[in-house]
Design a protein around this motif. Structure first.
Motif, PDB file in Angstrom:
ATOM      1  N   VAL A  38       4.768   0.155   2.316  1.00 19.39           N
ATOM      2  CA  VAL A  38       3.328   0.353   2.417  1.00 19.39           C
ATOM      3  C   VAL A  38       2.634  -0.982   2.165  1.00 19.39           C
ATOM      4  CG1 VAL A  38       1.332   1.596   1.501  1.00 19.39           C
ATOM      5  CG2 VAL A  38       3.569   2.709   1.565  1.00 19.39           C
ATOM      6  N   GLU A  39       1.635  -1.299   2.968  1.00 16.47           N
ATOM      7  CA  GLU A  39       0.873  -2.522   2.759  1.00 16.47           C
ATOM      8  C   GLU A  39      -0.361  -2.195   1.925  1.00 16.47           C
ATOM      9  OE1 GLU A  39      -1.118  -6.224   5.281  1.00 16.47           O
ATOM     10  OE2 GLU A  39      -0.257  -4.497   6.319  1.00 16.47           O
ATOM     11  N   TRP A  40      -0.412  -2.766   0.715  1.00 14.05           N
ATOM     12  CA  TRP A  40      -1.528  -2.506  -0.192  1.00 14.05           C
ATOM     13  C   TRP A  40      -2.642  -3.510   0.062  1.00 14.05           C
ATOM     14  CZ3 TRP A  40      -1.036   2.082  -1.845  1.00 14.05           C
ATOM     15  CH2 TRP A  40       0.219   2.605  -2.158  1.00 14.05           C
ATOM     16  N   LYS A  41      -3.875  -2.997   0.091  1.00 15.34           N
ATOM     17  CA  LYS A  41      -5.011  -3.849   0.427  1.00 15.34           C
ATOM     18  C   LYS A  41      -6.101  -3.739  -0.627  1.00 15.34           C
ATOM     19  CE  LYS A  41      -4.272  -3.822   5.427  1.00 15.34           C
ATOM     20  NZ  LYS A  41      -4.880  -3.601   6.760  1.00 15.34           N
ATOM     21  N   ASN A  42      -6.692  -4.882  -0.926  1.00 15.48           N
ATOM     22  CA  ASN A  42      -7.819  -4.966  -1.861  1.00 15.48           C
ATOM     23  C   ASN A  42      -9.093  -5.243  -1.066  1.00 15.48           C
ATOM     24  OD1 ASN A  42      -9.399  -5.177  -4.124  1.00 15.48           O
ATOM     25  ND2 ASN A  42      -8.714  -7.229  -4.662  1.00 15.48           N
ATOM     26  N   GLY A  43     -10.213  -4.763  -1.569  1.00 14.35           N
ATOM     27  CA  GLY A  43     -11.488  -5.077  -0.930  1.00 14.35           C
ATOM     28  C   GLY A  43     -11.855  -4.200   0.233  1.00 14.35           C
ATOM     29  N   GLN A  44     -11.166  -3.086   0.409  1.00 14.22           N
ATOM     30  CA  GLN A  44     -11.550  -2.165   1.468  1.00 14.22           C
ATOM     31  C   GLN A  44     -11.605  -0.751   0.901  1.00 14.22           C
ATOM     32  OE1 GLN A  44      -8.463  -2.445   4.528  1.00 14.22           O
ATOM     33  NE2 GLN A  44      -7.592  -0.518   3.840  1.00 14.22           N
ATOM     34  N   GLY A  45     -12.538   0.047   1.419  1.00 16.89           N
ATOM     35  CA  GLY A  45     -12.708   1.382   0.872  1.00 16.89           C
ATOM     36  C   GLY A  45     -13.083   1.334  -0.595  1.00 16.89           C
ATOM     37  N   GLN A  46     -12.338   2.065  -1.427  1.00 13.64           N
ATOM     38  CA  GLN A  46     -12.590   2.091  -2.868  1.00 13.64           C
ATOM     39  C   GLN A  46     -11.761   1.062  -3.638  1.00 13.64           C
ATOM     40  OE1 GLN A  46     -14.994   3.994  -4.029  1.00 13.64           O
ATOM     41  NE2 GLN A  46     -15.356   4.873  -1.999  1.00 13.64           N
ATOM     42  N   ALA A  47     -11.067   0.196  -2.950  1.00 15.89           N
ATOM     43  CA  ALA A  47     -10.194  -0.778  -3.615  1.00 15.89           C
ATOM     44  C   ALA A  47     -11.003  -1.873  -4.306  1.00 15.89           C
ATOM     45  CB  ALA A  47      -9.239  -1.400  -2.601  1.00 15.89           C
ATOM     46  N   PHE A  48     -10.499  -2.328  -5.474  1.00 15.88           N
ATOM     47  CA  PHE A  48     -11.144  -3.417  -6.209  1.00 15.88           C
ATOM     48  C   PHE A  48     -10.133  -4.000  -7.197  1.00 15.88           C
ATOM     49  CE2 PHE A  48     -11.501   0.148  -9.038  1.00 15.88           C
ATOM     50  CZ  PHE A  48     -11.370  -0.397 -10.305  1.00 15.88           C
ATOM     51  N   ALA A  49     -10.466  -5.151  -7.753  1.00 12.76           N
ATOM     52  CA  ALA A  49      -9.646  -5.775  -8.792  1.00 12.76           C
ATOM     53  C   ALA A  49     -10.567  -6.518  -9.749  1.00 12.76           C
ATOM     54  CB  ALA A  49      -8.626  -6.737  -8.181  1.00 12.76           C
ATOM     55  N   GLN A  50     -10.298  -6.401 -11.063  1.00 19.27           N
ATOM     56  CA  GLN A  50     -11.105  -7.101 -12.062  1.00 19.27           C
ATOM     57  C   GLN A  50     -10.259  -7.355 -13.302  1.00 19.27           C
ATOM     58  OE1 GLN A  50     -14.194  -4.107 -12.644  1.00 19.27           O
ATOM     59  NE2 GLN A  50     -13.202  -3.371 -14.513  1.00 19.27           N
ATOM     60  N   GLY A  51     -10.738  -8.254 -14.150  1.00 23.85           N
ATOM     61  CA  GLY A  51     -10.048  -8.534 -15.407  1.00 23.85           C
ATOM     62  C   GLY A  51      -8.785  -9.351 -15.270  1.00 23.85           C
ATOM     63  N   GLY A  52      -8.630 -10.106 -14.192  1.00 25.10           N
ATOM     64  CA  GLY A  52      -7.463 -10.979 -14.048  1.00 25.10           C
ATOM     65  C   GLY A  52      -6.345 -10.423 -13.202  1.00 25.10           C
ATOM     66  N   PHE A  53      -6.433  -9.171 -12.751  1.00 27.71           N
ATOM     67  CA  PHE A  53      -5.395  -8.614 -11.884  1.00 27.71           C
ATOM     68  C   PHE A  53      -5.400  -9.316 -10.531  1.00 27.71           C
ATOM     69  CE2 PHE A  53      -5.260  -4.839 -14.661  1.00 27.71           C
ATOM     70  CZ  PHE A  53      -3.891  -4.654 -14.725  1.00 27.71           C
ATOM     71  N   ARG A  54      -4.190  -9.509  -9.980  1.00 29.03           N
ATOM     72  CA  ARG A  54      -4.064 -10.133  -8.658  1.00 29.03           C
ATOM     73  C   ARG A  54      -3.060  -9.360  -7.811  1.00 29.03           C
ATOM     74  NH1 ARG A  54      -1.651 -15.381  -9.062  1.00 29.03           N
ATOM     75  NH2 ARG A  54      -0.719 -14.653 -11.021  1.00 29.03           N
ATOM     76  N   LEU A  55      -3.274  -9.426  -6.515  1.00 27.27           N
ATOM     77  CA  LEU A  55      -2.326  -8.862  -5.554  1.00 27.27           C
ATOM     78  C   LEU A  55      -1.641 -10.027  -4.857  1.00 27.27           C
ATOM     79  CD1 LEU A  55      -1.160  -6.410  -4.024  1.00 27.27           C
ATOM     80  CD2 LEU A  55      -3.073  -6.626  -2.413  1.00 27.27           C
ATOM     81  N   VAL A  56      -0.358 -10.216  -5.138  1.00 29.28           N
ATOM     82  CA  VAL A  56       0.405 -11.346  -4.596  1.00 29.28           C
ATOM     83  C   VAL A  56       1.662 -10.805  -3.923  1.00 29.28           C
ATOM     84  CG1 VAL A  56       1.599 -13.491  -5.118  1.00 29.28           C
ATOM     85  CG2 VAL A  56      -0.452 -12.870  -6.419  1.00 29.28           C
TER      86      VAL A  56
END
Length: 253
Positions: free
Chosen positions: A114-132
């Motif tokens: 599965v390809e996980w995506k940030n910044g689309q729909g309800q997706a978000f990241a805060q507090g230092g989390f990263r998607l690498v």
């Protein structure tokens, strides 16, 4: 209340020589009455201030139009009954959180996961989390709630004859952790489901509409800074990736 009394005089004086002196006497009862009235007025003013403060602090909904109030009530009911919305609401209040939406396209992107995506729909990241590299990187050592959901729609009948193509299809979804201290991937959570099972509702499998199932994973873990979390899912061609159906997230506790 004022009273008057006469001052004593010499009785031996004649009536024409006598002088009557009026002396004003202040009543103790009148003084106490004035003090009581003043205290009562002060108490009423203080009670009025308290009532005014309670009114404005305890009734904020008065400032909302009736249409807005109804909409907020409906949204609140929806969030209470939708686990996905509940997790999103909780994680959005966390000091560190990430929530990702899943997608899969056989012709684009990743082929085997599965390809996980940030910044689309309800997706978000805060507090230092990263998607690498399609993995969630933990920002600090601590306790975290890790969760993921994979939704499937499996076609259970693909032939002309009744029951043709029907078979048991295992569906699996796993969350793994890679830590520098361990030097290898370790499974945190996993689950397996069987699709296209023979039940009393066999007609639903023979019309080609498919069989639906969801695998949800969620638990609390002690994770270290730099740990990387990833998922592994089979039957990717059967995966449902509409918004809110397949997701992956972590939030700090």
């Amino acid at each position: 209340m004022v009273a008057y009394t006469t001052a004593p005089c010499d009785l031996e004086m004649g009536p024409e020589e006598r002088t009557v002196v009026l002396i004003e006497k202040k009543s103790a009862t009148g003084w106490m009455w004035k003090v009581s009235v003043a205290l009562l007025v002060a108490a009423l003013c203080f009670a009025g201030v308290l009532l005014f403060a309670w009114y404005w602090n305890g009734k904020p909904e008065i400032l909302i139009h009736s249409g807005q109030t109804e909409a907020l009530t409906k949204n609140d009911h929806t969030e209470k009954t939708d686990p996905h919305s509940t997790l999103r609401r909780i994680s959005s209040k966390a000091k560190a959180a990430i929530h990702l939406e899943g997608s899969y396209d056989e012709d684009e992107g990743l082929k085997d996961q599965v390809e996980w995506k940030n910044g689309q729909g309800q997706a978000f990241a805060q507090g230092g989390f990263r998607l690498v590299d399609n993995k969630i990187v933990i920002p600090q050592t601590g306790l975290y709630f890790v969760y993921s959901q994979a939704s499937f729609r499996v076609s259970c009948s693909d032939g002309d004859e009744e029951g043709a193509g029907r078979h048991l299809t295992p569906l699996s979804h796993t969350i793994s952790r890679f830590s520098e201290s361990m030097g290898t991937d370790v499974s945190l959570m996993s689950a397996v489901r069987s699709a296209c099972q023979n039940t009393a509702h066999e007609d639903s499998y023979s019309d080609g509409r498919g069989w639906y199932n969801t695998i949800y994973l969620g638990a609390v873990f002690q994770l270290n800074r730099g740990d990387r979390l990833e998922t592994e899912t089979n039957q990717l061609s059967e995966l449902e990736t509409d918004e809110g159906k397949t997701f992956f997230g972590v939030f700090a506790l």
